[in-house]
Write a protein that holds these residues in place. Structure first.
Motif, PDB file in Angstrom:
ATOM      1  N   TYR A  21       0.825  -1.213   0.000  1.00 21.87           N
ATOM      2  CA  TYR A  21       0.000   0.000   0.000  1.00 21.87           C
ATOM      3  C   TYR A  21       0.858   1.261   0.000  1.00 21.87           C
ATOM      4  N   ASN A  22       1.994   1.212   0.671  1.00 23.40           N
ATOM      5  CA  ASN A  22       2.840   2.394   0.830  1.00 23.40           C
ATOM      6  C   ASN A  22       3.968   2.490  -0.194  1.00 23.40           C
ATOM      7  N   THR A  23       3.921   1.687  -1.246  1.00 18.57           N
ATOM      8  CA  THR A  23       4.942   1.713  -2.286  1.00 18.57           C
ATOM      9  C   THR A  23       4.490   2.571  -3.464  1.00 18.57           C
ATOM     10  N   ARG A  24       5.400   3.380  -3.962  1.00 18.05           N
ATOM     11  CA  ARG A  24       5.108   4.242  -5.121  1.00 18.05           C
ATOM     12  C   ARG A  24       5.718   3.612  -6.366  1.00 18.05           C
ATOM     13  N   VAL A  25       4.864   3.273  -7.317  1.00 20.99           N
ATOM     14  CA  VAL A  25       5.282   2.541  -8.504  1.00 20.99           C
ATOM     15  C   VAL A  25       5.157   3.416  -9.743  1.00 20.99           C
ATOM     16  N   ALA A  26       6.187   3.396 -10.582  1.00 23.49           N
ATOM     17  CA  ALA A  26       6.142   4.096 -11.865  1.00 23.49           C
ATOM     18  C   ALA A  26       5.830   3.088 -12.968  1.00 23.49           C
ATOM     19  N   VAL A  27       4.905   3.444 -13.852  1.00 23.86           N
ATOM     20  CA  VAL A  27       4.563   2.623 -15.009  1.00 23.86           C
ATOM     21  C   VAL A  27       4.850   3.439 -16.262  1.00 23.86           C
ATOM     22  N   ILE A  28       5.814   2.998 -17.037  1.00 22.59           N
ATOM     23  CA  ILE A  28       6.177   3.713 -18.256  1.00 22.59           C
ATOM     24  C   ILE A  28       5.447   3.048 -19.429  1.00 22.59           C
ATOM     25  N   GLY A  29       4.497   3.779 -20.005  1.00 26.23           N
ATOM     26  CA  GLY A  29       3.662   3.251 -21.073  1.00 26.23           C
ATOM     27  C   GLY A  29       2.279   2.912 -20.557  1.00 26.23           C
ATOM     28  N   CYS A  30       1.249   3.389 -21.231  1.00 26.82           N
ATOM     29  CA  CYS A  30      -0.134   3.165 -20.790  1.00 26.82           C
ATOM     30  C   CYS A  30      -0.974   2.494 -21.875  1.00 26.82           C
ATOM     31  N   GLY A  31      -0.321   1.751 -22.774  1.00 29.02           N
ATOM     32  CA  GLY A  31      -1.027   1.106 -23.868  1.00 29.02           C
ATOM     33  C   GLY A  31      -1.424  -0.315 -23.539  1.00 29.02           C
ATOM     34  N   GLY A  32      -0.978  -1.286 -24.371  1.00 31.37           N
ATOM     35  CA  GLY A  32      -1.363  -2.672 -24.188  1.00 31.37           C
ATOM     36  C   GLY A  32      -0.908  -3.230 -22.855  1.00 31.37           C
ATOM     37  N   LEU A  33       0.385  -3.379 -22.658  1.00 29.30           N
ATOM     38  CA  LEU A  33       0.913  -3.864 -21.385  1.00 29.30           C
ATOM     39  C   LEU A  33       0.619  -2.891 -20.251  1.00 29.30           C
ATOM     40  N   GLY A  34       0.877  -1.616 -20.495  1.00 26.15           N
ATOM     41  CA  GLY A  34       0.747  -0.614 -19.447  1.00 26.15           C
ATOM     42  C   GLY A  34      -0.646  -0.501 -18.874  1.00 26.15           C
ATOM     43  N   GLY A  35      -1.654  -0.592 -19.725  1.00 29.81           N
ATOM     44  CA  GLY A  35      -3.026  -0.481 -19.245  1.00 29.81           C
ATOM     45  C   GLY A  35      -3.374  -1.585 -18.262  1.00 29.81           C
ATOM     46  N   TYR A  36      -3.032  -2.807 -18.616  1.00 29.01           N
ATOM     47  CA  TYR A  36      -3.299  -3.925 -17.707  1.00 29.01           C
ATOM     48  C   TYR A  36      -2.456  -3.830 -16.443  1.00 29.01           C
ATOM     49  N   ILE A  37      -1.215  -3.383 -16.577  1.00 30.58           N
ATOM     50  CA  ILE A  37      -0.347  -3.226 -15.407  1.00 30.58           C
ATOM     51  C   ILE A  37      -0.956  -2.227 -14.428  1.00 30.58           C
ATOM     52  N   ILE A  38      -1.366  -1.087 -14.932  1.00 29.62           N
ATOM     53  CA  ILE A  38      -1.968  -0.052 -14.080  1.00 29.62           C
ATOM     54  C   ILE A  38      -3.216  -0.583 -13.389  1.00 29.62           C
ATOM     55  N   GLN A  39      -4.086  -1.216 -14.163  1.00 32.34           N
ATOM     56  CA  GLN A  39      -5.331  -1.740 -13.613  1.00 32.34           C
ATOM     57  C   GLN A  39      -5.080  -2.725 -12.477  1.00 32.34           C
ATOM     58  N   GLU A  40      -4.157  -3.648 -12.683  1.00 35.34           N
ATOM     59  CA  GLU A  40      -3.910  -4.681 -11.678  1.00 35.34           C
ATOM     60  C   GLU A  40      -3.208  -4.136 -10.441  1.00 35.34           C
ATOM     61  N   LEU A  41      -2.306  -3.174 -10.630  1.00 35.87           N
ATOM     62  CA  LEU A  41      -1.646  -2.565  -9.473  1.00 35.87           C
ATOM     63  C   LEU A  41      -2.653  -1.839  -8.594  1.00 35.87           C
ATOM     64  N   VAL A  42      -3.564  -1.113  -9.217  1.00 36.31           N
ATOM     65  CA  VAL A  42      -4.595  -0.387  -8.465  1.00 36.31           C
ATOM     66  C   VAL A  42      -5.533  -1.363  -7.769  1.00 36.31           C
ATOM     67  N   GLN A  43      -5.941  -2.409  -8.476  1.00 34.37           N
ATOM     68  CA  GLN A  43      -6.825  -3.397  -7.867  1.00 34.37           C
ATOM     69  C   GLN A  43      -6.173  -4.101  -6.691  1.00 34.37           C
ATOM     70  N   PHE A  44      -4.858  -4.307  -6.769  1.00 27.88           N
ATOM     71  CA  PHE A  44      -4.179  -5.038  -5.706  1.00 27.88           C
ATOM     72  C   PHE A  44      -3.967  -4.186  -4.460  1.00 27.88           C
ATOM     73  N   GLY A  45      -3.893  -2.875  -4.625  1.00 26.14           N
ATOM     74  CA  GLY A  45      -3.772  -2.037  -3.442  1.00 26.14           C
ATOM     75  C   GLY A  45      -2.648  -1.028  -3.453  1.00 26.14           C
ATOM     76  N   ILE A  46      -1.935  -0.903  -4.574  1.00 25.24           N
ATOM     77  CA  ILE A  46      -0.911   0.144  -4.667  1.00 25.24           C
ATOM     78  C   ILE A  46      -1.589   1.505  -4.523  1.00 25.24           C
ATOM     79  N   ARG A  47      -1.087   2.338  -3.645  1.00 22.74           N
ATOM     80  CA  ARG A  47      -1.742   3.613  -3.368  1.00 22.74           C
ATOM     81  C   ARG A  47      -1.247   4.736  -4.263  1.00 22.74           C
ATOM     82  N   GLU A  48       0.044   4.699  -4.649  1.00 22.53           N
ATOM     83  CA  GLU A  48       0.609   5.792  -5.445  1.00 22.53           C
ATOM     84  C   GLU A  48       1.208   5.271  -6.746  1.00 22.53           C
ATOM     85  N   LEU A  49       0.808   5.885  -7.841  1.00 16.47           N
ATOM     86  CA  LEU A  49       1.318   5.524  -9.151  1.00 16.47           C
ATOM     87  C   LEU A  49       1.813   6.755  -9.888  1.00 16.47           C
TER      88      LEU A  49
END
Length: 228
Positions: A21-49
């Motif tokens: 929850y307290n980890t800040r994750v950077a996602v470079i790219g918001c397309g095919g891979l990036g979109g799913y990565i962002i969605q799953e990180l948020v669903q899992f509980g990452i608070r800061e992106l």
């Protein structure tokens, strides 16, 4: 919040969930891979992106990019990713950059992050990411996909992994020929996200000095050592 992440508690301790929850994750790219990565990180509980992408959605993205739909063609991918992620969890804090990640702006973008994962199709951009991640001493989960195939590795500061996988002078991957599909980008993104989570909690095989090769067509998964 307890109810939201109740299903995570069977496999993760409260201490681990708090660390995630307290980890800040950077996602470079918001397309095919990036979109799913962002969605799953948020669903899992990452608070800061921190999310980065300069591109806009276009018709050819509809076959695989999670946040792309017929109503947002021509709009910035990073803005749509932020909007949709906030619908999943309104408490998530997302810093969005609608620019290409490069050596000039990358340090500023990554400076307060704890880990970075990419969903880019540029080999040269990956070399920029790994150099800056090493400079600020954070791990980097590198994901790539091409047709039925994908690969994932976790690179820690000072590792020379990326140079063993790619020619720095080349910037075109085989995905230009093979194309990419909804199920392949989703599969590789999910494995990449699992690497991020395992690195955060320091548990399980995080693929340091190794690359996981995925062949969805043949249902084959191979881990190759890159230590030699």
């Amino acid at each position: 919040m307890k109810d939201r992440f109740f299903a995570n508690k069977g496999s993760f301790s409260n201490k681990e969930l708090e660390k995630i929850y307290n980890t800040r994750v950077a996602v470079i790219g918001c397309g095919g891979l990036g979109g799913y990565i962002i969605q799953e990180l948020v669903q899992f509980g990452i608070r800061e992106l921190v999310i980065v992408d300069a591109d806009k959605f276009e018709l050819t993205n509809l076959n695989r990019q999670l946040y792309c739909n017929e109503n947002n063609l021509g709009l910035l991918k990073v803005a749509q990713a932020k909007k949709n992620a906030e619908k999943v969890n309104s408490a998530v804090m997302i810093t969005a950059y609608d620019k290409k990640f490069d050596a000039e702006n990358g340090l500023e973008i990554l400076k307060d992050c704890d880990i970075v994962i990419d969903g880019v199709d540029s080999i040269q951009t990956r070399f920029v990411i790994v150099a800056l991640a090493s400079q600020i001493n954070i791990p980097y989960v590198c994901c790539s996909v091409a047709g039925f195939y994908g690969q994932i590795t976790s690179i820690f500061p000072k590792d020379n992994t990326l140079a063993k996988l790619y020619d720095k002078n080349t910037d075109t991957g085989i995905e230009k020929k093979t194309g990419n599909f909804s199920f392949s980008v989703a599969a590789i993104a999910s494995i990449g996200v699992s690497q991020v989570i395992k690195i955060i909690i320091n548990r399980g095989n995080v693929l340091q000095h190794h690359v996981l090769l995925v062949d969805i067509l043949s249902n084959e998964f191979k881990i190759i050592s890159l230590q030699k």
